[in-house]
Design an enzyme around this catalytic site. Structure first.
Site, mmCIF file in Angstrom:
data_model
loop_
_atom_site.group_PDB
_atom_site.id
_atom_site.type_symbol
_atom_site.label_atom_id
_atom_site.label_comp_id
_atom_site.label_asym_id
_atom_site.label_seq_id
_atom_site.Cartn_x
_atom_site.Cartn_y
_atom_site.Cartn_z
ATOM 1 N N ARG A 254 0.843 -1.189 0.000
ATOM 2 C CA ARG A 254 0.000 0.000 0.000
ATOM 3 C C ARG A 254 0.880 1.243 0.000
ATOM 4 O O ARG A 254 2.065 1.181 0.348
ATOM 5 C CB ARG A 254 -0.924 0.001 1.218
ATOM 6 C CG ARG A 254 -1.820 -1.243 1.325
ATOM 7 C CD ARG A 254 -2.634 -1.209 2.596
ATOM 8 N NE ARG A 254 -3.511 -2.373 2.723
ATOM 9 C CZ ARG A 254 -3.176 -3.505 3.329
ATOM 10 N NH1 ARG A 254 -1.959 -3.621 3.880
ATOM 11 N NH2 ARG A 254 -4.023 -4.503 3.405
ATOM 12 N N LYS A 278 -1.337 -2.310 7.924
ATOM 13 C CA LYS A 278 -2.545 -1.873 8.613
ATOM 14 C C LYS A 278 -2.685 -2.604 9.948
ATOM 15 O O LYS A 278 -2.243 -3.739 10.109
ATOM 16 C CB LYS A 278 -3.766 -2.163 7.732
ATOM 17 C CG LYS A 278 -3.800 -1.374 6.447
ATOM 18 C CD LYS A 278 -4.956 -1.804 5.568
ATOM 19 C CE LYS A 278 -6.286 -1.549 6.206
ATOM 20 N NZ LYS A 278 -7.403 -1.880 5.286
ATOM 21 N N ARG A 349 -1.375 -2.663 -6.559
ATOM 22 C CA ARG A 349 -1.588 -3.791 -5.645
ATOM 23 C C ARG A 349 -2.422 -4.867 -6.341
ATOM 24 O O ARG A 349 -2.127 -6.062 -6.241
ATOM 25 C CB ARG A 349 -2.272 -3.286 -4.388
ATOM 26 C CG ARG A 349 -2.466 -4.322 -3.285
ATOM 27 C CD ARG A 349 -2.936 -3.624 -2.017
ATOM 28 N NE ARG A 349 -3.355 -4.541 -0.984
ATOM 29 C CZ ARG A 349 -2.532 -5.137 -0.121
ATOM 30 N NH1 ARG A 349 -1.223 -4.904 -0.196
ATOM 31 N NH2 ARG A 349 -2.992 -5.946 0.812
ATOM 32 N N HIS A 372 -3.555 -10.375 3.671
ATOM 33 C CA HIS A 372 -4.994 -10.334 3.942
ATOM 34 C C HIS A 372 -5.329 -11.254 5.113
ATOM 35 O O HIS A 372 -4.759 -12.341 5.245
ATOM 36 C CB HIS A 372 -5.789 -10.773 2.710
ATOM 37 C CG HIS A 372 -5.753 -9.771 1.601
ATOM 38 N ND1 HIS A 372 -5.879 -10.120 0.281
ATOM 39 C CD2 HIS A 372 -5.596 -8.419 1.618
ATOM 40 C CE1 HIS A 372 -5.810 -9.038 -0.469
ATOM 41 N NE2 HIS A 372 -5.636 -7.992 0.319
ATOM 42 N N TYR A 381 -9.496 -9.764 -5.628
ATOM 43 C CA TYR A 381 -8.407 -9.434 -6.534
ATOM 44 C C TYR A 381 -8.321 -10.409 -7.707
ATOM 45 O O TYR A 381 -7.470 -10.273 -8.576
ATOM 46 C CB TYR A 381 -7.075 -9.450 -5.776
ATOM 47 C CG TYR A 381 -6.916 -8.298 -4.817
ATOM 48 C CD1 TYR A 381 -6.115 -7.211 -5.134
ATOM 49 C CD2 TYR A 381 -7.578 -8.279 -3.602
ATOM 50 C CE1 TYR A 381 -5.955 -6.152 -4.261
ATOM 51 C CE2 TYR A 381 -7.437 -7.232 -2.715
ATOM 52 C CZ TYR A 381 -6.632 -6.167 -3.056
ATOM 53 O OH TYR A 381 -6.498 -5.119 -2.182
#
Length: 401
Positions: A254, A278, A349, A372, A381
């Site tokens: 990211r 994150k 990404r 993830h 994706y």
């Protein structure tokens, strides 16, 4: 060329001029720029002495008075002198000048937002970037729905619906989802602290899902090649941009993860790179050969050797770390050079996920690279790949899938 040591500083800022000189040197300013900034430092110090003020009085109002009192010339008229922002930043950093006050009006409302931010920090453990966004979204909600009061006990479900409907007309689905999540967190906080007698978080309307809409957004290999070829690797900026684009397209990081990379995060012996993602997650990823070569080329022949430990820094002084917005501008500039429609870093990404899927990587491996938590997120994706989606689909009860 004049040397910075020849600039004489008198007045209340005189004891701090050596430290300011060292600050300019450490941030990579050229000798000419350092001299011009020190002249501004000396002028401010002399003006403070004439006015009978000290560095502690350098609030925005005082700075405006200094600009107005300056004798104007033909080139510059009532503008801040060169280096004023750097000067104030240094004085605030050492605790001399007062910190900037909040730009939003309403002390009680600001106090509520500060308490909300501290709640997110201590009780929820959110990252600082997320806290800043939640505070901004909460302030937007309160200023629009409670413009004339600072109390939230009169909030109603009708006001919440009106705010979300108004924002839906001007935001994308993803942006609206993020805004509603922040407002829901604010309403939950207000109920827990007793500021509202009714739990209004459940009254926040559900927004339309967007993860499963439309085809995959990854770029084609030829388009990625054009992005990389457009970087002039004979220059420092070109080497940096080439390394950033390679990291985005190969590892699927990211924008904020690229911006927060440090020199210590690259383990050259192990061939790994540490990513701070994150939710305060820290992961170690294998570093492909082409990624390592791009980063090494930038560090050896493009990156300024200063005190900043960020991996990617600005190409002009001050040589500090990039922001996530700056990473986005690097991608958009590359699109313009390559003659492609502008895309953001997140499209790269998707590109990394699509490239891994084309080589036969299963979805669970792609999810590990993209970090993830849930397989359904990775499935978004690869929404064009029916075979890959069949791996995560649940079997139909009582029959074959």
């Amino acid at each position: 060329m004049k040397k910075s040591t020849r600039v004489v500083v008198t007045g209340p800022l005189e004891p701090y001029s050596p430290g300011y000189r060292r600050e300019l040197d450490s941030r990579g300013y050229s000798p000419w720029t350092a001299v011009s900034y020190l002249y501004s430092f000396a002028r401010v110090s002399r003006w403070l002495a004439v006015q009978g003020l000290t560095a502690a009085d350098l609030d925005p109002g005082c700075v405006e008075r200094f600009i107005v009192d300056r004798p104007a010339n033909r080139q510059v008229q009532r503008r801040a002198p060169r280096g004023m922002a750097s000067l104030l930043g240094y004085l605030r950093g050492v605790g001399l000048a007062p910190a900037l006050a909040a730009a939003t009006p309403g002390g009680a409302r600001d106090a509520l937002l500060d308490e909300f931010a501290e709640f997110l920090r201590t009780e929820r453990g959110l990252a600082e970037s997320t806290i800043c966004w939640y505070r901004h979204a909460a302030g937007l909600f309160l200023s629009e729905q409670l413009p004339g009061t600072t109390s939230v006990d009169g909030l109603t479900a009708r006001q919440i619906n009106a705010f979300v409907l108004a924002q839906a007309k001007r935001r994308s689905a993803g942006s609206l989802n993020n805004l509603v999540t922040a407002v829901r967190a604010l309403l939950r906080f207000c109920y827990l602290r007793g500021y509202t007698v009714t739990p209004l978080a459940g009254a926040t309307p559900r927004t339309v899902g967007w993860r499963d809409r439309g085809p995959s957004r990854g770029l084609e290999p030829a388009q990625v090649a054009r992005l990389l070829a457009g970087c002039d690797r004979r220059t420092s900026a070109g080497r940096r941009d080439f390394a950033i684009l390679t990291v985005l397209a190969r590892l699927g990081l990211r924008a904020n993860e690229v911006a927060t990379l440090r020199l210590d995060d690259v383990d050259w012996r192990a061939g790994e790179i540490t990513v701070h993602g994150k939710g305060n997650r820290t992961d170690r990823l294998p570093m492909p050969v082409d990624v390592g070569q791009a980063i090494a080329g930038y560090c050896l022949r493009g990156r300024h050797r200063g005190s900043c430990r960020a991996l990617f820094v600005q190409v002009r002084a001050p040589y500090c770390e990039l922001s996530s917005d700056a990473v986005g501008k690097v991608v958009k500039s590359a699109c313009r050079r390559a003659g492609l429609p502008k895309v953001g870093p997140h499209r790269l990404r998707h590109t990394a996920a699509l490239a891994m899927r084309r080589t036969g990587a299963p979805l669970f491996e792609i999810g590990q690279v993209l970090r993830h938590q849930h397989a359904v997120t990775t499935a978004g994706y690869a929404r064009d790949d029916q075979d890959a989606l069949a791996q995560v689909a649940r079997r139909w009860p009582g029959g074959a899938a």
